[in-house]
Write an enzyme that holds these catalytic residues in place. Sequence first.
Site, PDB file in Angstrom:
ATOM      1  N   LYS A  13       2.869   8.218  -0.419  1.00  0.00           N
ATOM      2  CA  LYS A  13       2.316   7.842   0.899  1.00  0.00           C
ATOM      3  C   LYS A  13       3.309   6.982   1.685  1.00  0.00           C
ATOM      4  O   LYS A  13       3.535   7.211   2.877  1.00  0.00           O
ATOM      5  CB  LYS A  13       0.983   7.085   0.718  1.00  0.00           C
ATOM      6  CG  LYS A  13      -0.062   7.868  -0.055  1.00  0.00           C
ATOM      7  CD  LYS A  13      -1.345   7.095  -0.240  1.00  0.00           C
ATOM      8  CE  LYS A  13      -1.246   5.866  -1.110  1.00  0.00           C
ATOM      9  NZ  LYS A  13      -0.968   6.145  -2.550  1.00  0.00           N
ATOM     10  N   ARG A  87     -10.016   3.123   1.357  1.00  0.00           N
ATOM     11  CA  ARG A  87      -9.809   3.350  -0.064  1.00  0.00           C
ATOM     12  C   ARG A  87     -11.127   3.527  -0.800  1.00  0.00           C
ATOM     13  O   ARG A  87     -11.135   3.691  -2.019  1.00  0.00           O
ATOM     14  CB  ARG A  87      -9.090   2.137  -0.636  1.00  0.00           C
ATOM     15  CG  ARG A  87      -7.872   2.546  -1.434  1.00  0.00           C
ATOM     16  CD  ARG A  87      -7.124   1.297  -1.724  1.00  0.00           C
ATOM     17  NE  ARG A  87      -6.074   1.521  -2.644  1.00  0.00           N
ATOM     18  CZ  ARG A  87      -4.785   1.604  -2.267  1.00  0.00           C
ATOM     19  NH1 ARG A  87      -4.454   1.550  -1.015  1.00  0.00           N
ATOM     20  NH2 ARG A  87      -3.874   1.742  -3.186  1.00  0.00           N
ATOM     21  N   ARG A 126       9.739   3.542 -10.162  1.00  0.00           N
ATOM     22  CA  ARG A 126       9.905   2.960  -8.820  1.00  0.00           C
ATOM     23  C   ARG A 126      10.510   1.556  -8.891  1.00  0.00           C
ATOM     24  O   ARG A 126      10.132   0.732  -9.711  1.00  0.00           O
ATOM     25  CB  ARG A 126       8.567   2.880  -8.082  1.00  0.00           C
ATOM     26  CG  ARG A 126       8.738   2.176  -6.731  1.00  0.00           C
ATOM     27  CD  ARG A 126       7.574   2.342  -5.810  1.00  0.00           C
ATOM     28  NE  ARG A 126       6.309   1.962  -6.447  1.00  0.00           N
ATOM     29  CZ  ARG A 126       5.124   2.176  -5.892  1.00  0.00           C
ATOM     30  NH1 ARG A 126       5.037   2.742  -4.714  1.00  0.00           N
ATOM     31  NH2 ARG A 126       4.023   1.832  -6.524  1.00  0.00           N
ATOM     32  N   ARG A 159       7.745  -3.386  -9.144  1.00  0.00           N
ATOM     33  CA  ARG A 159       6.542  -4.045  -8.620  1.00  0.00           C
ATOM     34  C   ARG A 159       5.671  -4.462  -9.804  1.00  0.00           C
ATOM     35  O   ARG A 159       5.556  -3.718 -10.775  1.00  0.00           O
ATOM     36  CB  ARG A 159       5.757  -3.052  -7.749  1.00  0.00           C
ATOM     37  CG  ARG A 159       5.870  -3.304  -6.273  1.00  0.00           C
ATOM     38  CD  ARG A 159       5.317  -2.193  -5.417  1.00  0.00           C
ATOM     39  NE  ARG A 159       3.927  -1.825  -5.611  1.00  0.00           N
ATOM     40  CZ  ARG A 159       3.278  -0.950  -4.858  1.00  0.00           C
ATOM     41  NH1 ARG A 159       3.885  -0.379  -3.825  1.00  0.00           N
ATOM     42  NH2 ARG A 159       2.021  -0.623  -5.083  1.00  0.00           N
ATOM     43  N   ARG A 170      -5.071   1.142 -11.797  1.00  0.00           N
ATOM     44  CA  ARG A 170      -4.994   1.719 -10.440  1.00  0.00           C
ATOM     45  C   ARG A 170      -5.436   3.181 -10.435  1.00  0.00           C
ATOM     46  O   ARG A 170      -6.109   3.623  -9.509  1.00  0.00           O
ATOM     47  CB  ARG A 170      -3.564   1.588  -9.901  1.00  0.00           C
ATOM     48  CG  ARG A 170      -3.227   0.168  -9.488  1.00  0.00           C
ATOM     49  CD  ARG A 170      -1.747  -0.046  -9.389  1.00  0.00           C
ATOM     50  NE  ARG A 170      -1.134   0.686  -8.302  1.00  0.00           N
ATOM     51  CZ  ARG A 170       0.166   0.996  -8.249  1.00  0.00           C
ATOM     52  NH1 ARG A 170       0.964   0.657  -9.235  1.00  0.00           N
ATOM     53  NH2 ARG A 170       0.634   1.640  -7.226  1.00  0.00           N
TER      54      ARG A 170
HETATM   55  P1  AP5 Z   1       5.730   5.851  -2.850  1.00  0.00           P
HETATM   56  O1  AP5 Z   1       6.039   6.557  -1.575  1.00  0.00           O
HETATM   57  O2  AP5 Z   1       6.058   4.400  -2.958  1.00  0.00           O
HETATM   58  O3  AP5 Z   1       4.199   6.148  -3.282  1.00  0.00           O
HETATM   59  P2  AP5 Z   1       2.839   5.595  -2.684  1.00  0.00           P
HETATM   60  O4  AP5 Z   1       1.869   6.722  -2.645  1.00  0.00           O
HETATM   61  O5  AP5 Z   1       3.078   4.842  -1.417  1.00  0.00           O
HETATM   62  O6  AP5 Z   1       2.450   4.660  -3.900  1.00  0.00           O
HETATM   63  P3  AP5 Z   1       1.828   3.202  -3.931  1.00  0.00           P
HETATM   64  O7  AP5 Z   1       1.901   2.818  -5.387  1.00  0.00           O
HETATM   65  O8  AP5 Z   1       2.500   2.270  -2.975  1.00  0.00           O
HETATM   66  O9  AP5 Z   1       0.387   3.465  -3.523  1.00  0.00           O
HETATM   67  P4  AP5 Z   1      -0.807   2.606  -3.839  1.00  0.00           P
HETATM   68  O10 AP5 Z   1      -1.857   3.275  -3.051  1.00  0.00           O
HETATM   69  O11 AP5 Z   1      -1.111   2.426  -5.278  1.00  0.00           O
HETATM   70  O12 AP5 Z   1      -0.329   1.141  -3.400  1.00  0.00           O
HETATM   71  P5  AP5 Z   1      -0.574   0.268  -2.102  1.00  0.00           P
HETATM   72  O13 AP5 Z   1       0.691  -0.391  -1.806  1.00  0.00           O
HETATM   73  O14 AP5 Z   1      -1.274   1.044  -1.046  1.00  0.00           O
HETATM   74  O15 AP5 Z   1       6.478   6.655  -4.021  1.00  0.00           O
HETATM   75  C1  AP5 Z   1       6.389   6.210  -5.384  1.00  0.00           C
HETATM   76  C2  AP5 Z   1       7.749   6.505  -6.087  1.00  0.00           C
HETATM   77  O16 AP5 Z   1       7.960   7.916  -6.102  1.00  0.00           O
HETATM   78  C3  AP5 Z   1       8.983   5.903  -5.397  1.00  0.00           C
HETATM   79  O17 AP5 Z   1       9.916   5.518  -6.365  1.00  0.00           O
HETATM   80  C4  AP5 Z   1       9.532   7.049  -4.533  1.00  0.00           C
HETATM   81  O18 AP5 Z   1      10.926   6.931  -4.349  1.00  0.00           O
HETATM   82  C5  AP5 Z   1       9.171   8.256  -5.397  1.00  0.00           C
HETATM   83  N1  AP5 Z   1       8.868   9.449  -4.600  1.00  0.00           N
HETATM   84  C6  AP5 Z   1       8.105   9.532  -3.472  1.00  0.00           C
HETATM   85  N2  AP5 Z   1       8.038  10.806  -3.035  1.00  0.00           N
HETATM   86  C7  AP5 Z   1       8.777  11.549  -3.931  1.00  0.00           C
HETATM   87  C8  AP5 Z   1       9.080  12.943  -4.042  1.00  0.00           C
HETATM   88  N3  AP5 Z   1       8.626  13.845  -3.148  1.00  0.00           N
HETATM   89  N4  AP5 Z   1       9.841  13.339  -5.081  1.00  0.00           N
HETATM   90  C9  AP5 Z   1      10.312  12.455  -6.006  1.00  0.00           C
HETATM   91  N5  AP5 Z   1      10.057  11.112  -5.952  1.00  0.00           N
HETATM   92  C10 AP5 Z   1       9.289  10.680  -4.929  1.00  0.00           C
HETATM   93  O19 AP5 Z   1      -1.632  -0.779  -2.651  1.00  0.00           O
HETATM   94  C11 AP5 Z   1      -1.296  -1.726  -3.625  1.00  0.00           C
HETATM   95  C12 AP5 Z   1      -2.501  -2.594  -3.919  1.00  0.00           C
HETATM   96  O20 AP5 Z   1      -2.932  -3.285  -2.721  1.00  0.00           O
HETATM   97  C13 AP5 Z   1      -3.755  -1.896  -4.416  1.00  0.00           C
HETATM   98  O21 AP5 Z   1      -3.723  -1.641  -5.807  1.00  0.00           O
HETATM   99  C14 AP5 Z   1      -4.836  -2.904  -4.031  1.00  0.00           C
HETATM  100  O22 AP5 Z   1      -4.854  -3.994  -4.918  1.00  0.00           O
HETATM  101  C15 AP5 Z   1      -4.336  -3.418  -2.674  1.00  0.00           C
HETATM  102  N6  AP5 Z   1      -4.867  -2.609  -1.559  1.00  0.00           N
HETATM  103  C16 AP5 Z   1      -4.140  -1.848  -0.707  1.00  0.00           C
HETATM  104  N7  AP5 Z   1      -4.943  -1.247   0.191  1.00  0.00           N
HETATM  105  C17 AP5 Z   1      -6.211  -1.634  -0.111  1.00  0.00           C
HETATM  106  C18 AP5 Z   1      -7.472  -1.331   0.450  1.00  0.00           C
HETATM  107  N8  AP5 Z   1      -7.618  -0.503   1.492  1.00  0.00           N
HETATM  108  N9  AP5 Z   1      -8.569  -1.896  -0.114  1.00  0.00           N
HETATM  109  C19 AP5 Z   1      -8.450  -2.748  -1.157  1.00  0.00           C
HETATM  110  N10 AP5 Z   1      -7.280  -3.061  -1.742  1.00  0.00           N
HETATM  111  C20 AP5 Z   1      -6.161  -2.514  -1.220  1.00  0.00           C
END
Ligand code: AP5
Length: 211
Positions: A13, A87, A126, A159, A170
């Site tokens: 994402k 979410r 990552r 991270r 997660r």
């Molecule tokens: P990346 O693009 O970083 O993946 P992502 O989907 O953004 O993963 P996240 O782990 O950031 O998502 P998340 O939803 O768990 O975390 P968030 O920060 O929102 O890619 C991942 C890896 O793969 C990287 O190394 C990248 O280089 C690689 N990659 C990407 N695309 C690729 C491809 N096509 N091919 C090969 N490699 C690839 O949330 C974190 C925390 O915040 C949550 O756990 C929660 O505690 C809190 N939080 C956030 N939003 C809310 C909400 N709405 N409500 C409550 N708590 C929340």
Amino acid sequence: MIHLLFGPPGAGKGTQSDLLKVRLGAVHLSTGDLFRAAIKGGTALGKEAKSYMDAGKLVPDSVTIGLVREKLQGNTVQMVILDGFPRNVSQAEALDQMLIEIGVSLGKAVFLDVPKNVLLERLSGRRVCAGCGAVYHAKASPPKVPNVCDKCGGKVDQRIDDREEAVATRLEVYESSTSPLRDFYLKREVLERVDGLGTSEEVFRRIEKVF
Ligand code: AP5
């Protein structure tokens, strides 16, 4: 117009949102990034969010919904990509209400579909720059100098919530709370499933077609 990008942790994402920002001029609003910035800044919001995030749990809706409302209210640009919000169904219902309040319509809800074995590989590899937030992958796209950011020279590290135990939580939270959003947006006729496998470029082209 507001588009949603949702999917399991590690689906890509953030990576795709960055491309959409640069290439389509979209505004990228990520609740995860907002929380991480608050933690880095030592704010009250960051202090509240940190323990939930480190454990891989959702930050309470009472905090998250208010934060998104505040960010959306001031936004007058054409295209916003909401990444990581909503979410769960309560957040999706709150978003419906916010959109009515600010007079903006919902575009597409793009679900990035990636199988679990690939998610685990992406999350375990990552690495993120503590300075500018640039994202790397230990095997697929490492920084040129180990642990040093190519862009700003900052320290590149894992991270806390990418450690094995938090990742397991997660993924469970995703299945129980976020996955039901597929049905929610299917009923609204805005759901678009996009295959998240392949290179970032290939995935981007699929998303671009949807928009
Ligand atoms: P990346 O693009 O970083 O993946 P992502 O989907 O953004 O993963 P996240 O782990 O950031 O998502 P998340 O939803 O768990 O975390 P968030 O920060 O929102 O890619 C991942 C890896 O793969 C990287 O190394 C990248 O280089 C690689 N990659 C990407 N695309 C690729 C491809 N096509 N091919 C090969 N490699 C690839 O949330 C974190 C925390 O915040 C949550 O756990 C929660 O505690 C809190 N939080 C956030 N939003 C809310 C909400 N709405 N409500 C409550 N708590 C929340």
